[in-house]
Write a protein that holds these residues in place. Sequence first.
Motif, PDB file in Angstrom:
ATOM      1  N   ILE A  44       0.830  -1.213   0.000  1.00 51.39           N
ATOM      2  CA  ILE A  44       0.000   0.000   0.000  1.00 51.39           C
ATOM      3  C   ILE A  44       0.863   1.260   0.000  1.00 51.39           C
ATOM      4  O   ILE A  44       0.573   2.216  -0.716  1.00 51.39           O
ATOM      5  CB  ILE A  44      -0.974  -0.010   1.192  1.00 51.39           C
ATOM      6  CG1 ILE A  44      -2.015  -1.111   0.990  1.00 51.39           C
ATOM      7  CG2 ILE A  44      -1.648   1.341   1.375  1.00 51.39           C
ATOM      8  CD1 ILE A  44      -2.952  -1.332   2.169  1.00 51.39           C
ATOM      9  N   ARG A  45       1.969   1.245   0.759  1.00 48.13           N
ATOM     10  CA  ARG A  45       2.814   2.461   0.831  1.00 48.13           C
ATOM     11  C   ARG A  45       3.416   2.824  -0.527  1.00 48.13           C
ATOM     12  O   ARG A  45       3.707   3.980  -0.783  1.00 48.13           O
ATOM     13  CB  ARG A  45       3.899   2.306   1.881  1.00 48.13           C
ATOM     14  CG  ARG A  45       5.014   1.376   1.476  1.00 48.13           C
ATOM     15  CD  ARG A  45       6.215   1.434   2.425  1.00 48.13           C
ATOM     16  NE  ARG A  45       6.968   0.214   2.285  1.00 48.13           N
ATOM     17  CZ  ARG A  45       6.832  -0.856   3.037  1.00 48.13           C
ATOM     18  NH1 ARG A  45       5.976  -0.844   4.041  1.00 48.13           N
ATOM     19  NH2 ARG A  45       7.541  -1.934   2.816  1.00 48.13           N
ATOM     20  N   SER A  50      -1.145   7.902  -0.736  1.00 47.11           N
ATOM     21  CA  SER A  50      -1.013   8.973   0.269  1.00 47.11           C
ATOM     22  C   SER A  50      -0.479  10.259  -0.354  1.00 47.11           C
ATOM     23  O   SER A  50      -0.857  11.345   0.069  1.00 47.11           O
ATOM     24  CB  SER A  50      -0.134   8.521   1.437  1.00 47.11           C
ATOM     25  OG  SER A  50       1.158   8.186   0.990  1.00 47.11           O
ATOM     26  N   ASN A  55      -6.316   8.202   1.755  1.00 50.79           N
ATOM     27  CA  ASN A  55      -6.012   7.303   2.871  1.00 50.79           C
ATOM     28  C   ASN A  55      -6.851   6.037   2.753  1.00 50.79           C
ATOM     29  O   ASN A  55      -8.059   6.106   2.533  1.00 50.79           O
ATOM     30  CB  ASN A  55      -6.343   7.988   4.203  1.00 50.79           C
ATOM     31  CG  ASN A  55      -5.492   9.204   4.422  1.00 50.79           C
ATOM     32  OD1 ASN A  55      -4.270   9.111   4.438  1.00 50.79           O
ATOM     33  ND2 ASN A  55      -6.124  10.348   4.582  1.00 50.79           N
ATOM     34  N   ASN A  68      -7.971  -0.403   8.702  1.00 46.97           N
ATOM     35  CA  ASN A  68      -6.704   0.309   8.869  1.00 46.97           C
ATOM     36  C   ASN A  68      -5.510  -0.583   8.507  1.00 46.97           C
ATOM     37  O   ASN A  68      -4.634  -0.832   9.343  1.00 46.97           O
ATOM     38  CB  ASN A  68      -6.588   0.823  10.303  1.00 46.97           C
ATOM     39  CG  ASN A  68      -5.550   1.899  10.425  1.00 46.97           C
ATOM     40  OD1 ASN A  68      -5.220   2.572   9.454  1.00 46.97           O
ATOM     41  ND2 ASN A  68      -5.018   2.071  11.613  1.00 46.97           N
ATOM     42  N   ARG A  70      -2.034  -2.167   7.342  1.00 42.97           N
ATOM     43  CA  ARG A  70      -0.653  -1.686   7.446  1.00 42.97           C
ATOM     44  C   ARG A  70      -0.153  -1.268   6.059  1.00 42.97           C
ATOM     45  O   ARG A  70      -0.582  -1.799   5.036  1.00 42.97           O
ATOM     46  CB  ARG A  70       0.250  -2.784   7.990  1.00 42.97           C
ATOM     47  CG  ARG A  70      -0.076  -3.211   9.400  1.00 42.97           C
ATOM     48  CD  ARG A  70       0.938  -4.251   9.911  1.00 42.97           C
ATOM     49  NE  ARG A  70       1.370  -5.209   8.897  1.00 42.97           N
ATOM     50  CZ  ARG A  70       0.806  -6.406   8.682  1.00 42.97           C
ATOM     51  NH1 ARG A  70      -0.221  -6.786   9.415  1.00 42.97           N
ATOM     52  NH2 ARG A  70       1.272  -7.215   7.758  1.00 42.97           N
ATOM     53  N   SER A  71       0.775  -0.346   6.043  1.00 39.91           N
ATOM     54  CA  SER A  71       1.301   0.163   4.769  1.00 39.91           C
ATOM     55  C   SER A  71       2.138  -0.877   4.034  1.00 39.91           C
ATOM     56  O   SER A  71       2.339  -0.763   2.831  1.00 39.91           O
ATOM     57  CB  SER A  71       2.119   1.431   4.996  1.00 39.91           C
ATOM     58  OG  SER A  71       3.266   1.144   5.779  1.00 39.91           O
ATOM     59  N   ASP A  72       2.607  -1.930   4.740  1.00 43.01           N
ATOM     60  CA  ASP A  72       3.405  -2.958   4.069  1.00 43.01           C
ATOM     61  C   ASP A  72       2.531  -4.104   3.533  1.00 43.01           C
ATOM     62  O   ASP A  72       3.043  -5.054   2.954  1.00 43.01           O
ATOM     63  CB  ASP A  72       4.497  -3.502   4.987  1.00 43.01           C
ATOM     64  CG  ASP A  72       3.962  -4.171   6.245  1.00 43.01           C
ATOM     65  OD1 ASP A  72       2.756  -4.012   6.554  1.00 43.01           O
ATOM     66  OD2 ASP A  72       4.750  -4.856   6.926  1.00 43.01           O
ATOM     67  N   CYS A  83     -11.569   4.026   0.765  1.00 42.74           N
ATOM     68  CA  CYS A  83     -10.628   5.140   0.890  1.00 42.74           C
ATOM     69  C   CYS A  83     -11.334   6.447   1.204  1.00 42.74           C
ATOM     70  O   CYS A  83     -12.472   6.665   0.795  1.00 42.74           O
ATOM     71  CB  CYS A  83      -9.848   5.315  -0.410  1.00 42.74           C
ATOM     72  SG  CYS A  83      -8.839   3.897  -0.838  1.00 42.74           S
TER      73      CYS A  83
END
Length: 129
Positions: A44-45, A50, A55, A68, A70-72, A83
């Motif tokens: 996601i990161r 972002s 978000n 929520n 995680r960004s990984d 979103c």
Amino acid sequence: MIDYIAAQVDFPEIDLRQRLTVSKGYGVTEIFVPEGSQFVGTPIRDTELSERDINVLTLYRDSKVIPNPRSDRVLEPGDKLLCFGKLESMRGMIPARTQRKRRPKVKDLDMDTVNASLNESDGEGSSDV
């Protein structure tokens, strides 16, 4: 300490989407990740959502709901992302061919064909109104 904070939180009876669309130009939407998407296999990161002021609130994968995320977390085909962000940015993510399907091109009528059709129906005693 946590109990004290929890006691301070107010959970009003307001629809979440209504609450999140208070800011002009921002809103909530779902982004679908189809097979072959540039996002498949990407954390996601690294999607740069972002950076577009978007978000990820929730990830829906098969029957799993991951709030929520995680960004990984690596995205897979068929994922849906709930979103919150700039509506303009999220609209810009719709592929051009999908946008074309949603907005059919309007063609001009050939007036000679229309007039000929009207003249034919006048002589047949049509009762259509």
